[in-house]
Each structure stands twice: as structure tokens, then as C-alpha cells.
Scaffold this active site. Structure first.
Site, PDB file in Angstrom:
ATOM      1  N   ASN A   1      -3.086  25.937   6.328  1.00 42.50           N
ATOM      2  CA  ASN A   1      -1.714  25.538   6.031  1.00 42.50           C
ATOM      3  C   ASN A   1      -1.640  24.696   4.759  1.00 42.50           C
ATOM      4  O   ASN A   1      -2.555  23.931   4.448  1.00 42.50           O
ATOM      5  CB  ASN A   1      -1.130  24.754   7.214  1.00 42.50           C
ATOM      6  CG  ASN A   1      -1.008  25.626   8.444  1.00 42.50           C
ATOM      7  OD1 ASN A   1      -1.134  26.844   8.345  1.00 42.50           O
ATOM      8  ND2 ASN A   1      -0.782  25.021   9.599  1.00 42.50           N
TER       9      ASN A   1
ATOM     10  N   GLU B   1       0.291  35.123  21.129  1.00 43.12           N
ATOM     11  CA  GLU B   1       0.050  36.560  20.947  1.00 43.12           C
ATOM     12  C   GLU B   1      -1.447  36.806  20.828  1.00 43.12           C
ATOM     13  O   GLU B   1      -2.207  35.889  20.531  1.00 43.12           O
ATOM     14  CB  GLU B   1       0.713  37.051  19.643  1.00 43.12           C
ATOM     15  CG  GLU B   1       2.174  36.690  19.488  1.00 43.12           C
ATOM     16  CD  GLU B   1       3.065  37.378  20.514  1.00 43.12           C
ATOM     17  OE1 GLU B   1       2.689  38.468  20.996  1.00 43.12           O
ATOM     18  OE2 GLU B   1       4.125  36.810  20.836  1.00 43.12           O
TER      19      GLU B   1
ATOM     20  N   GLY C   1      -2.924  29.107  16.162  1.00 40.73           N
ATOM     21  CA  GLY C   1      -1.775  29.472  15.332  1.00 40.73           C
ATOM     22  C   GLY C   1      -2.090  30.305  14.113  1.00 40.73           C
ATOM     23  O   GLY C   1      -1.369  30.220  13.125  1.00 40.73           O
TER      24      GLY C   1
ATOM     25  N   HIS D   1      -6.463  26.858   1.737  1.00 44.95           N
ATOM     26  CA  HIS D   1      -5.527  27.578   0.863  1.00 44.95           C
ATOM     27  C   HIS D   1      -4.693  26.645   0.000  1.00 44.95           C
ATOM     28  O   HIS D   1      -3.635  27.024  -0.488  1.00 44.95           O
ATOM     29  CB  HIS D   1      -4.631  28.503   1.704  1.00 44.95           C
ATOM     30  CG  HIS D   1      -5.403  29.608   2.370  1.00 44.95           C
ATOM     31  ND1 HIS D   1      -4.926  30.342   3.435  1.00 44.95           N
ATOM     32  CD2 HIS D   1      -6.644  30.106   2.106  1.00 44.95           C
ATOM     33  CE1 HIS D   1      -5.834  31.241   3.801  1.00 44.95           C
ATOM     34  NE2 HIS D   1      -6.886  31.106   3.018  1.00 44.95           N
TER      35      HIS D   1
ATOM     36  N   ASP E   1       1.356  22.947   4.153  1.00 45.32           N
ATOM     37  CA  ASP E   1       2.592  22.177   4.284  1.00 45.32           C
ATOM     38  C   ASP E   1       2.410  20.666   4.353  1.00 45.32           C
ATOM     39  O   ASP E   1       3.376  19.916   4.236  1.00 45.32           O
ATOM     40  CB  ASP E   1       3.393  22.673   5.513  1.00 45.32           C
ATOM     41  CG  ASP E   1       2.569  22.654   6.810  1.00 45.32           C
ATOM     42  OD1 ASP E   1       1.747  21.736   7.005  1.00 45.32           O
ATOM     43  OD2 ASP E   1       2.752  23.572   7.643  1.00 45.32           O
TER      44      ASP E   1
ATOM     45  N   ASN F   1      -2.915  30.891  21.051  1.00 47.95           N
ATOM     46  CA  ASN F   1      -1.909  31.697  20.355  1.00 47.95           C
ATOM     47  C   ASN F   1      -1.118  32.450  21.430  1.00 47.95           C
ATOM     48  O   ASN F   1      -1.723  33.081  22.303  1.00 47.95           O
ATOM     49  CB  ASN F   1      -2.625  32.703  19.414  1.00 47.95           C
ATOM     50  CG  ASN F   1      -1.679  33.346  18.406  1.00 47.95           C
ATOM     51  OD1 ASN F   1      -0.565  33.724  18.736  1.00 47.95           O
ATOM     52  ND2 ASN F   1      -2.158  33.472  17.172  1.00 47.95           N
TER      53      ASN F   1
HETATM   54  C1  BJW Z   1       1.653  30.455  17.179  1.00 51.06           C
HETATM   55  C2  BJW Z   1       2.830  29.788  17.482  1.00 51.06           C
HETATM   56  C3  BJW Z   1       2.712  28.602  18.233  1.00 51.06           C
HETATM   57  C4  BJW Z   1       3.336  31.508  16.277  1.00 51.06           C
HETATM   58  N1  BJW Z   1       1.512  28.182  18.636  1.00 51.06           N
HETATM   59  N2  BJW Z   1       0.479  30.026  17.607  1.00 51.06           N
HETATM   60  C5  BJW Z   1     -12.499  40.928   3.964  1.00 51.06           C
HETATM   61  C6  BJW Z   1     -11.886  41.994   4.598  1.00 51.06           C
HETATM   62  C7  BJW Z   1     -10.613  42.440   4.180  1.00 51.06           C
HETATM   63  C8  BJW Z   1      -9.948  41.823   3.125  1.00 51.06           C
HETATM   64  C9  BJW Z   1     -10.555  40.760   2.504  1.00 51.06           C
HETATM   65  C10 BJW Z   1     -11.816  40.335   2.913  1.00 51.06           C
HETATM   66  N3  BJW Z   1     -12.160  39.282   2.142  1.00 51.06           N
HETATM   67  C11 BJW Z   1     -11.146  39.034   1.263  1.00 51.06           C
HETATM   68  C12 BJW Z   1     -10.167  39.925   1.452  1.00 51.06           C
HETATM   69  C13 BJW Z   1      -8.878  39.986   0.693  1.00 51.06           C
HETATM   70  C14 BJW Z   1      -7.846  38.976   1.150  1.00 51.06           C
HETATM   71  C15 BJW Z   1      -7.552  39.244   2.617  1.00 51.06           C
HETATM   72  O1  BJW Z   1      -8.001  38.570   3.511  1.00 51.06           O
HETATM   73  N4  BJW Z   1      -6.718  40.245   2.869  1.00 51.06           N
HETATM   74  C16 BJW Z   1      -6.371  40.612   4.253  1.00 51.06           C
HETATM   75  C17 BJW Z   1      -4.915  40.201   4.525  1.00 51.06           C
HETATM   76  C18 BJW Z   1      -6.585  42.068   4.423  1.00 51.06           C
HETATM   77  N5  BJW Z   1      -8.310  37.599   0.939  1.00 51.06           N
HETATM   78  C19 BJW Z   1      -8.141  36.999  -0.239  1.00 51.06           C
HETATM   79  O2  BJW Z   1      -7.633  37.557  -1.203  1.00 51.06           O
HETATM   80  C20 BJW Z   1      -8.656  35.576  -0.364  1.00 51.06           C
HETATM   81  N6  BJW Z   1      -9.439  35.453  -1.538  1.00 51.06           N
HETATM   82  C21 BJW Z   1     -10.662  35.981  -1.628  1.00 51.06           C
HETATM   83  O3  BJW Z   1     -11.236  36.475  -0.674  1.00 51.06           O
HETATM   84  O4  BJW Z   1     -11.228  35.869  -2.859  1.00 51.06           O
HETATM   85  C22 BJW Z   1     -12.467  36.513  -3.120  1.00 51.06           C
HETATM   86  C23 BJW Z   1     -12.804  36.307  -4.579  1.00 51.06           C
HETATM   87  C24 BJW Z   1     -14.085  35.854  -4.903  1.00 51.06           C
HETATM   88  C25 BJW Z   1     -14.400  35.665  -6.242  1.00 51.06           C
HETATM   89  C26 BJW Z   1     -13.448  35.918  -7.238  1.00 51.06           C
HETATM   90  C27 BJW Z   1     -12.179  36.364  -6.899  1.00 51.06           C
HETATM   91  C28 BJW Z   1     -11.858  36.552  -5.559  1.00 51.06           C
HETATM   92  C29 BJW Z   1      -7.501  34.594  -0.569  1.00 51.06           C
HETATM   93  C30 BJW Z   1      -6.581  34.547   0.604  1.00 51.06           C
HETATM   94  C31 BJW Z   1      -5.405  33.601   0.269  1.00 51.06           C
HETATM   95  C32 BJW Z   1      -4.340  33.643   1.327  1.00 51.06           C
HETATM   96  N7  BJW Z   1      -3.173  32.988   0.821  1.00 51.06           N
HETATM   97  C33 BJW Z   1      -2.017  32.846   1.680  1.00 51.06           C
HETATM   98  C34 BJW Z   1      -0.855  32.247   0.834  1.00 51.06           C
HETATM   99  C35 BJW Z   1      -1.116  30.754   0.568  1.00 51.06           C
HETATM  100  C36 BJW Z   1       0.001  30.133  -0.170  1.00 51.06           C
HETATM  101  C37 BJW Z   1       1.275  30.098   0.623  1.00 51.06           C
HETATM  102  O5  BJW Z   1       1.335  29.407   1.668  1.00 51.06           O
HETATM  103  O6  BJW Z   1       2.235  30.759   0.223  1.00 51.06           O
HETATM  104  O7  BJW Z   1      -2.328  31.987   2.787  1.00 51.06           O
HETATM  105  S1  BJW Z   1      -1.533  34.355   2.485  1.00 51.06           S
HETATM  106  C38 BJW Z   1      -1.012  33.603   4.014  1.00 51.06           C
HETATM  107  O8  BJW Z   1      -1.855  34.080   5.082  1.00 51.06           O
HETATM  108  C39 BJW Z   1      -1.321  32.105   3.841  1.00 51.06           C
HETATM  109  C40 BJW Z   1      -1.905  31.759   5.178  1.00 51.06           C
HETATM  110  O9  BJW Z   1      -2.684  30.581   5.075  1.00 51.06           O
HETATM  111  C41 BJW Z   1      -2.689  32.991   5.531  1.00 51.06           C
HETATM  112  C42 BJW Z   1      -2.980  33.141   7.001  1.00 51.06           C
HETATM  113  O10 BJW Z   1      -1.786  33.249   7.721  1.00 51.06           O
HETATM  114  P1  BJW Z   1      -1.694  32.561   9.159  1.00 51.06           P
HETATM  115  O11 BJW Z   1      -1.757  31.094   9.009  1.00 51.06           O
HETATM  116  O12 BJW Z   1      -2.667  33.201  10.044  1.00 51.06           O
HETATM  117  O13 BJW Z   1      -0.164  32.911   9.564  1.00 51.06           O
HETATM  118  P2  BJW Z   1       0.425  34.251  10.210  1.00 51.06           P
HETATM  119  O14 BJW Z   1       1.876  34.235   9.973  1.00 51.06           O
HETATM  120  O15 BJW Z   1      -0.312  35.441   9.761  1.00 51.06           O
HETATM  121  O16 BJW Z   1       0.131  34.072  11.767  1.00 51.06           O
HETATM  122  C43 BJW Z   1       0.749  33.051  12.541  1.00 51.06           C
HETATM  123  C44 BJW Z   1       0.218  33.125  13.957  1.00 51.06           C
HETATM  124  O17 BJW Z   1       0.732  32.056  14.680  1.00 51.06           O
HETATM  125  C45 BJW Z   1       0.609  34.408  14.710  1.00 51.06           C
HETATM  126  O18 BJW Z   1      -0.563  34.989  15.281  1.00 51.06           O
HETATM  127  C46 BJW Z   1       1.538  33.916  15.811  1.00 51.06           C
HETATM  128  O19 BJW Z   1       1.422  34.638  17.025  1.00 51.06           O
HETATM  129  C47 BJW Z   1       1.043  32.511  15.993  1.00 51.06           C
HETATM  130  N8  BJW Z   1       2.035  31.554  16.525  1.00 51.06           N
HETATM  131  N9  BJW Z   1       3.908  30.464  16.998  1.00 51.06           N
HETATM  132  C48 BJW Z   1       0.431  28.923  18.361  1.00 51.06           C
HETATM  133  N10 BJW Z   1       3.846  27.883  18.613  1.00 51.06           N
END
Ligand code: BJW
Length: 247
Positions: free
Chosen positions: A104, A217, A189, A121, A106, A215
Site C-alpha cells: 500500500n 475472497e 487484503g 510499491h 496510502d 481475505n
Molecule cells: C479485503 C477486504 C477486507 C477487499 N479485508 N481483504 C511474474 C509473473 C507474472 C508477471 C510478473 C512477474 N514478475 C513481474 C511481473 C510483471 C508485473 C506483474 O506482477 N504483473 C501481474 C499483474 C501479471 N510486476 C511488475 O511489473 C513489478 N515490477 C517488476 O517486476 O519489475 C521487474 C524489473 C526488474 C528490473 C528492471 C525492470 C523491471 C512492479 C509491480 C508494481 C505494482 N504497482 C501497483 C501500482 C502502485 C501505485 C499505485 O498505488 O497506484 O501496485 S499495481 C497495484 O497492484 C498496486 C498494488 O500495490 C498492487 C497489488 O494490489 P493489491 O493490494 O493486491 O489490491 P487488489 O485490488 O488487487 O486486491 C485487493 C484484495 O483485497 C482483494 O483480494 C479483495 O478480496 C481483498 N479485500 N476488502 C481483507 N475488508
């Protein structure tokens, strides 16, 4: 009031004082009123994340990207930590060997009282100059005309990690070390879709940790975790703190 069972193994690991690693995601801030990214009602519903959360999107249209982050900063500033954030702060205060790793941006974990937050992040509250100036904290809610510029004249960007960008290697290395040392991992989460963060529970599990997912879900992690607690972080975490014997 949510009711869920605490397995004997989870209880034992909470009680015995070994290293605990928490990995948190956007769902932990959902009960503070902040939208998650994915799924119904998520910030990205109907939006292409690649148009908002990549360096290419920023280069093409910094004003649109900044409007999104400016809105996020205002939402986060208005939000308050919820019982899950408070529970993580209590774990840090009550246990020497508690580590918090968050995806996060935030700032709510810090506002709840966590002193040592490993931010995978980045942060909405730090700005990075596209010139050569130092990254710096910025808590202002009025950044002036968007996109904001540094005193040196170059564009400023939020110091968050976008898709395709590397995580800070030192931060990732520490997180991986915590995962290898952990006795218990609490994953709360997160959709467990984004790497390398999503690999941390598996690193920990292979090194012998017990992995509990909180979670409402299921996620790709649910099948591999030792326990999936289908409840909200705000209801479950305070109960885990209680079982850990922390007042
Ligand atoms: C609750 C709830 C309640 C609701 N209680 N729960 C390996 C395999 C495949 C792909 C890749 C890989 N390695 C790298 C990649 C590529 C990519 C990636 O992962 N892509 C996949 C999506 C396919 N990764 C990257 O690009 C990363 N960089 C990288 O690997 O660089 C390599 C490199 C090396 C050398 C040179 C160059 C490059 C970077 C990833 C950056 C992610 N950034 C973001 C945006 C941040 C800024 C912003 O905030 O705007 O980060 S994307 C977004 O997703 C954000 C989050 O931190 C992140 C994760 O999301 P999160 O937190 O899981 O949220 P949600 O919405 O997905 O889920 C919420 C959950 O909460 C749900 O499950 C609900 O059910 C639950 N919930 N209420 C408990 N009350």
C-alpha cells in the site's frame, strides 16, 4: 461480528513469539473507505491500469496520471486507519520480531503507529523529480497546477512503483529476508496477483513458515496457504492480536 476458527497450529505460532511477517494489500484499507484496485467497485473497474500505472502512461499524459494520483492523495488524507491497521501497529509494539511489508502507498499503516514499514510499491506522499534532484516527502494537498514541477523545472512524479518498474532492490531484499526468517506469515487484503510481492508467502512457506491468508475472497494464494480465513481484515486482525496475547 464475524466468527471463524483459529487452528491449533495458528494459535501455537501466534503464542510462541517467533518472527511474524505481515504482507498487506489494498483490502486492508478498504474498511477505511479506500477503494481496492481490482474487482467490482475497484479503482480500475472500467479503466485500463496500463493507462494510469506505467511509466509509458506518465510520459504520454502526465496530467491525466497526476489527476488520478492527486485524487488518491486527497482520498487517503481524508481516510483514517481502521481496526486492521491498529492491530498491525499493536503487533509491532508487542513483538520484537514483527515485520510489516506493505504494497500500500496510502500511509495508513504509518498513521496507525507502525514505525518500521517496508513499502514495496513506494508512497503517495513522496515525490520524485525526473531530473536529478532527491526524492522527497510531500504532504501538501494542493500541489498547484497539475502536473507539478520541481524547483529545477523538471516534472515531478509520485514515488510509487508502476508496472514494468523494478522495486527498490534493498527493500525487496529485506522483504525476502523477512520471508525466509518468518515463523508465521499473515497475508491480508491482497489479490496476490502482482509480483514480486506475491512470491513472498511462497518463499516463506518453503522456508518453513505457516502462512495464513485473511481475505473475504479466494485468491491464487488460497490453495497454497496453510489457512485461508474468509473474513475482513478489520474483523480478523484484532482477534489474532488477542490470541497472540497482546493487549
Ligand atoms: C479485503 C477486504 C477486507 C477487499 N479485508 N481483504 C511474474 C509473473 C507474472 C508477471 C510478473 C512477474 N514478475 C513481474 C511481473 C510483471 C508485473 C506483474 O506482477 N504483473 C501481474 C499483474 C501479471 N510486476 C511488475 O511489473 C513489478 N515490477 C517488476 O517486476 O519489475 C521487474 C524489473 C526488474 C528490473 C528492471 C525492470 C523491471 C512492479 C509491480 C508494481 C505494482 N504497482 C501497483 C501500482 C502502485 C501505485 C499505485 O498505488 O497506484 O501496485 S499495481 C497495484 O497492484 C498496486 C498494488 O500495490 C498492487 C497489488 O494490489 P493489491 O493490494 O493486491 O489490491 P487488489 O485490488 O488487487 O486486491 C485487493 C484484495 O483485497 C482483494 O483480494 C479483495 O478480496 C481483498 N479485500 N476488502 C481483507 N475488508
Amino acid at each position: 461480528m464475524v466468527s471463524f476458527a483459529i487452528s491449533n497450529e495458528l494459535r501455537a505460532r501466534l503464542e510462541r513469539g517467533g518472527p511474524i511477517l505481515a504482507l498487506t494489500g489494498a483490502g486492508v484499507s478498504a474498511e477505511s473507505g479506500l477503494a481496492t484496485f481490482r474487482g467490482p467497485g475497484g479503482m480500475w473497474e472500467g479503466r485500463d491500469p496500463m493507462e494510469l500505472a506505467t511509466p509509458q502512461a506518465f510520459a504520454a499524459d502526465p496530467e491525466t496520471v497526476w489527476r488520478f494520483y492527486d485524487w488518491r492523495r486527497k482520498q487517503a488524507a481524508e481516510a483514517a486507519p481502521n481496526p486492521a491497521h491498529v492491530a498491525f501497529a499493536a503487533l509491532e509494539q508487542g513483538r520484537d520480531s514483527f515485520r510489516l511489508v506493505t504494497q500500500n502507498v496510502d500511509g495508513l499503516h504509518e498513521r496507525a503507529g507502525n514505525r518500521d514499514v517496508l513499502r514495496l510499491h513506494g508512497s503517495l506522499w513522496r515525490l520524485r523529480c525526473l531530473g536529478d534532484c532527491e526524492e522527497h516527502d510531500n504532504l501538501e494537498l494542493d500541489l498547484g497546477p497539475l502536473p507539478p514541477r520541481c524547483a529545477c523545472g523538471a516534472l515531478l512524479r509520485p514515488a510509487v512503483v508502476w508496472f514494468g518498474e523494478p522495486l527498490d532492490p534493498a527493500v525487496l531484499h529485506r522483504a525476502e529476508q523477512f520471508a525466509e526468517e518468518a515463523d508465521l506469515v499473515i497475508v491480508a487484503g491482497t489479490s496476490a496477483l502482482v509480483y514480486p510481492a506475491a512470491a513472498l508467502p511462497e518463499i516463506a512457506r518453503l522456508a518453513g513458515a505457516y502462512v495464513v491468508e485473511v481475505n473475504p475472497e479466494t485468491t491464487p494464494l488460497s490453495e497454497r496457504a496453510d489457512v485461508h480465513i474468509a473474513g475482513s481484515a478489520g474483523a480478523v486482525l484484532p482477534r489474532l492480536v488477542e490470541v497472540a496475547g497482546i493487549a
